[in-house]
Motif scaffolding. Structure first.
Motif, PDB file in Angstrom:
ATOM      1  N   HIS A 101      -8.970  79.986 -20.304  1.00  0.00           N
ATOM      2  CA  HIS A 101      -8.309  78.927 -19.527  1.00  0.00           C
ATOM      3  C   HIS A 101      -6.786  79.015 -19.592  1.00  0.00           C
ATOM      4  O   HIS A 101      -6.096  78.559 -18.684  1.00  0.00           O
ATOM      5  CB  HIS A 101      -8.750  77.550 -20.023  1.00  0.00           C
ATOM      6  CG  HIS A 101     -10.194  77.266 -19.737  1.00  0.00           C
ATOM      7  ND1 HIS A 101     -10.694  77.198 -18.461  1.00  0.00           N
ATOM      8  CD2 HIS A 101     -11.255  77.072 -20.557  1.00  0.00           C
ATOM      9  CE1 HIS A 101     -11.985  76.961 -18.499  1.00  0.00           C
ATOM     10  NE2 HIS A 101     -12.358  76.887 -19.763  1.00  0.00           N
ATOM     11  N   HIS A 104      -6.006  81.201 -16.619  1.00  0.00           N
ATOM     12  CA  HIS A 104      -6.374  80.555 -15.343  1.00  0.00           C
ATOM     13  C   HIS A 104      -5.497  79.340 -15.055  1.00  0.00           C
ATOM     14  O   HIS A 104      -4.984  79.183 -13.957  1.00  0.00           O
ATOM     15  CB  HIS A 104      -7.852  80.121 -15.382  1.00  0.00           C
ATOM     16  CG  HIS A 104      -8.795  81.257 -15.094  1.00  0.00           C
ATOM     17  ND1 HIS A 104     -10.158  81.121 -15.115  1.00  0.00           N
ATOM     18  CD2 HIS A 104      -8.570  82.554 -14.769  1.00  0.00           C
ATOM     19  CE1 HIS A 104     -10.729  82.272 -14.818  1.00  0.00           C
ATOM     20  NE2 HIS A 104      -9.786  83.156 -14.618  1.00  0.00           N
ATOM     21  N   GLN A 105      -5.330  78.501 -16.084  1.00  0.00           N
ATOM     22  CA  GLN A 105      -4.585  77.265 -15.862  1.00  0.00           C
ATOM     23  C   GLN A 105      -3.110  77.519 -15.596  1.00  0.00           C
ATOM     24  O   GLN A 105      -2.483  76.829 -14.813  1.00  0.00           O
ATOM     25  CB  GLN A 105      -4.733  76.320 -17.063  1.00  0.00           C
ATOM     26  CG  GLN A 105      -6.002  75.511 -17.035  1.00  0.00           C
ATOM     27  CD  GLN A 105      -6.186  74.735 -15.732  1.00  0.00           C
ATOM     28  OE1 GLN A 105      -7.086  75.053 -14.960  1.00  0.00           O
ATOM     29  NE2 GLN A 105      -5.345  73.746 -15.477  1.00  0.00           N
ATOM     30  N   HIS A 108      -2.742  78.539 -12.140  1.00  0.00           N
ATOM     31  CA  HIS A 108      -2.995  77.359 -11.313  1.00  0.00           C
ATOM     32  C   HIS A 108      -1.745  76.454 -11.247  1.00  0.00           C
ATOM     33  O   HIS A 108      -1.378  75.968 -10.179  1.00  0.00           O
ATOM     34  CB  HIS A 108      -4.182  76.605 -11.909  1.00  0.00           C
ATOM     35  CG  HIS A 108      -4.611  75.444 -11.100  1.00  0.00           C
ATOM     36  ND1 HIS A 108      -5.141  75.580  -9.823  1.00  0.00           N
ATOM     37  CD2 HIS A 108      -4.580  74.116 -11.356  1.00  0.00           C
ATOM     38  CE1 HIS A 108      -5.403  74.381  -9.345  1.00  0.00           C
ATOM     39  NE2 HIS A 108      -5.071  73.476 -10.257  1.00  0.00           N
ATOM     40  N   GLU A 109      -1.103  76.269 -12.414  1.00  0.00           N
ATOM     41  CA  GLU A 109       0.099  75.423 -12.447  1.00  0.00           C
ATOM     42  C   GLU A 109       1.192  75.988 -11.546  1.00  0.00           C
ATOM     43  O   GLU A 109       1.862  75.264 -10.834  1.00  0.00           O
ATOM     44  CB  GLU A 109       0.651  75.315 -13.882  1.00  0.00           C
ATOM     45  CG  GLU A 109      -0.190  74.460 -14.817  1.00  0.00           C
ATOM     46  CD  GLU A 109      -0.400  73.047 -14.296  1.00  0.00           C
ATOM     47  OE1 GLU A 109       0.553  72.456 -13.763  1.00  0.00           O
ATOM     48  OE2 GLU A 109      -1.545  72.544 -14.400  1.00  0.00           O
ATOM     49  N   ARG A 111       0.706  77.829  -9.009  1.00  0.00           N
ATOM     50  CA  ARG A 111       0.280  77.682  -7.610  1.00  0.00           C
ATOM     51  C   ARG A 111       0.743  76.327  -7.094  1.00  0.00           C
ATOM     52  O   ARG A 111       1.291  76.208  -6.007  1.00  0.00           O
ATOM     53  CB  ARG A 111      -1.241  77.803  -7.519  1.00  0.00           C
ATOM     54  CG  ARG A 111      -1.753  77.881  -6.076  1.00  0.00           C
ATOM     55  CD  ARG A 111      -3.187  78.266  -6.070  1.00  0.00           C
ATOM     56  NE  ARG A 111      -3.939  77.262  -6.810  1.00  0.00           N
ATOM     57  CZ  ARG A 111      -4.855  76.463  -6.276  1.00  0.00           C
ATOM     58  NH1 ARG A 111      -5.133  76.559  -5.018  1.00  0.00           N
ATOM     59  NH2 ARG A 111      -5.496  75.593  -7.007  1.00  0.00           N
ATOM     60  N   LYS A 112       0.582  75.302  -7.949  1.00  0.00           N
ATOM     61  CA  LYS A 112       0.979  73.949  -7.528  1.00  0.00           C
ATOM     62  C   LYS A 112       2.486  73.842  -7.361  1.00  0.00           C
ATOM     63  O   LYS A 112       2.984  73.247  -6.438  1.00  0.00           O
ATOM     64  CB  LYS A 112       0.512  72.923  -8.588  1.00  0.00           C
ATOM     65  CG  LYS A 112      -0.982  72.643  -8.528  1.00  0.00           C
ATOM     66  CD  LYS A 112      -1.353  71.406  -9.341  1.00  0.00           C
ATOM     67  CE  LYS A 112      -1.153  71.612 -10.803  1.00  0.00           C
ATOM     68  NZ  LYS A 112      -1.574  70.562 -11.685  1.00  0.00           N
ATOM     69  N   LYS A 117       0.107  82.867  -5.917  1.00  0.00           N
ATOM     70  CA  LYS A 117      -1.274  83.121  -5.468  1.00  0.00           C
ATOM     71  C   LYS A 117      -2.038  83.846  -6.577  1.00  0.00           C
ATOM     72  O   LYS A 117      -1.633  84.922  -7.012  1.00  0.00           O
ATOM     73  CB  LYS A 117      -1.258  84.015  -4.232  1.00  0.00           C
ATOM     74  CG  LYS A 117      -1.376  83.243  -2.939  1.00  0.00           C
ATOM     75  CD  LYS A 117      -1.893  84.099  -1.809  1.00  0.00           C
ATOM     76  CE  LYS A 117      -0.924  85.204  -1.505  1.00  0.00           C
ATOM     77  NZ  LYS A 117      -1.078  86.125  -0.541  1.00  0.00           N
ATOM     78  N   GLY A 118      -3.098  83.236  -7.070  1.00  0.00           N
ATOM     79  CA  GLY A 118      -3.920  83.892  -8.087  1.00  0.00           C
ATOM     80  C   GLY A 118      -5.077  84.586  -7.414  1.00  0.00           C
ATOM     81  O   GLY A 118      -5.702  84.049  -6.497  1.00  0.00           O
TER      82      GLY A 118
END
Ligand code: PLP
Length: 380
Positions: A101, A104-105, A108-109, A111-112, A117-118
């Motif tokens: 995680h 991944h996280q 993701h952060e 991306r926000k 782009k993951g």
């Protein structure tokens, strides 16, 4: 329940700290000088830190100046992602579907916040990344590839050397999360030719709250924490001297090939014992492609969380999914990625072994597990 009655089979969550590591850490706790002070006490603490850096570097065949101490695997992984976004200015990151995680996280952060782009490379039923898929999608618009060396739930080892070589053909930075590889397989950063690599002390008999980020000489790194000049200004903050000394000692004592092989044999003994005494079980992942010491099992028709609780009452420590997912009802993203249904995922338990697991632990754990599964299945 006394400590002597506990059978610890959750070494992928954390490992028992080695008593030699505790002894070294005690010395470091008493050596209270600040490594950045230029007096005698400061120098002594600084020497402890630098000695530790050498041990960690030796463990992974790096140069001491390529080792940066962090607060653990999570920070190291976050940093690798963050730094690549800052230094390359490229917003595409390739990773796998089964990363921890902390990778991944962090993708993701970003991306926000900045539109990173993951891209998550799929894995096959054994948990191996699809190299063709990966290769076909590489191009020089990618800023970072981060693929773990060994998975924390099923143990699958990825072909890091090959993946790094493909990424480098396009000039892409390559990072690997080797947190679950440490102490289980040999790690040689020169041979793997990775640009960055993460380790965590508590996964190989050091203490919690300390890790490292290996950064190959010449790789551009963006500072993580601003403040003082510690770690050449890349990570400010007074050194966690005891933790650093602990990870250094753990690295010095890291399992030899012989001990890693022994751990594998014990895990095999455990699995064979289970297969011969419990019906309707299946091993998740492929032991031939995995680090030694991780046995992830699906017990058909049982609720893993209830079993883990019952085993705990009888002294056996293990987990359903990874430690990070304990306490949630979300099915494991790793098991999902290798094709397990939600039902199968909720019936799966991870047992993980270390150099401190004895054969007696295994025989006793087997007796208890057989009993608990039988009782549970009779009730349902
Ligand atoms: N990466 C993997 C593969 C892990 O298994 C873990 C911990 O479970 C981490 C990273 C995070 O390490 P730490 O607990 O030191 O933050």
């Amino acid at each position: 329940m006394g400590d002597s009655e506990i059978i610890y089979l959750d070494n992928a969550a954390t490992t028992k700290i080695d008593s030699a590591v505790i002894e070294k850490m005690k010395i470091a706790l008493e050596e209270y000088g600040n490594p950045n002070s230029s007096h005698e006490l400061g120098n002594r603490a600084k020497n402890l830190v630098e000695e530790s850096r050498i041990h960690v570097a030796n463990m992974i065949n790096a140069k001491p100046e390529e080792i940066i101490f962090t607060s653990g695997g999570t920070e190291s992984n976050n940093w690798a992602v963050y730094s690549s976004v800052c230094t390359t200015k490229k917003r595409t990151i390739f990773s796998s579907e089964i990363e921890h995680h902390s990778i991944h996280q962090s993708i993701h952060e970003f991306r926000k916040s900045i539109g990173t782009k993951g891209h998550f490379v799929p894995v096959n039923a054994d948990g191996e990344v699809d190299i063709n898929y990966f290769q076909e999608r590489m191009d020089n618009g990618v800023g970072l590839v981060s693929i773990m060396m060994a998975n924390n739930e099923i143990g699958t080892i990825q072909p890091i050397k090959k993946l790094a070589e493909i990424a480098h053909r396009y000039g892409i930075l390559f990072h690997t999360d080797a947190v679950q590889a440490a102490g289980k397989i040999k790690i040689d950063v020169k041979d793997l030719n990775v640009d960055m690599l993460s380790l965590s002390g508590h996964k190989f008999h050091g203490s919690k709250g300390v890790g490292i980020l290996y950064v190959k000489s010449g790789i551009n790194l963006h500072p993580m924490i601003s403040g003082g000049h510690q770690e050449n200004g890349y990570r400010a903050g007074t050194y966690n001297v005891p933790g650093i000394v602990g990870i250094g000692e753990a690295a010095r004592l890291v399992n030899s090939q012989e001990i890693m092989d022994e751990i594998g044999l014990k895990a095999q003994l455990f699995w064979v014992g289970m297969k011969t005494s419990i019906s309707d079980i299946e091993r998740n992942g492929n032991p031939n492609l995995s680090v030694p010491g991780v046995v992830n099992v699906c017990f058909k028709g049982v609720e893993a969380k209830a079993i883990v609780l019952e085993l705990s009452k009888r002294g056996v420590c293990c987990s359903s999914g990874s430690a990070c997912n304990e306490g949630t009802t979300i099915p494991s993203h790793v098991l999902k990625a290798i094709g397990c249904s939600t039902y199968k995922s909720h019936s799966s338990i991870r047992f993980s072994f270390s150099r401190f697991t004895t054969k007696e632990d295994i025989y006793r754990a087997l007796e208890i597990i057989v009993e608990v599964i039988k009782e549970h299945r009779e009730k349902c």
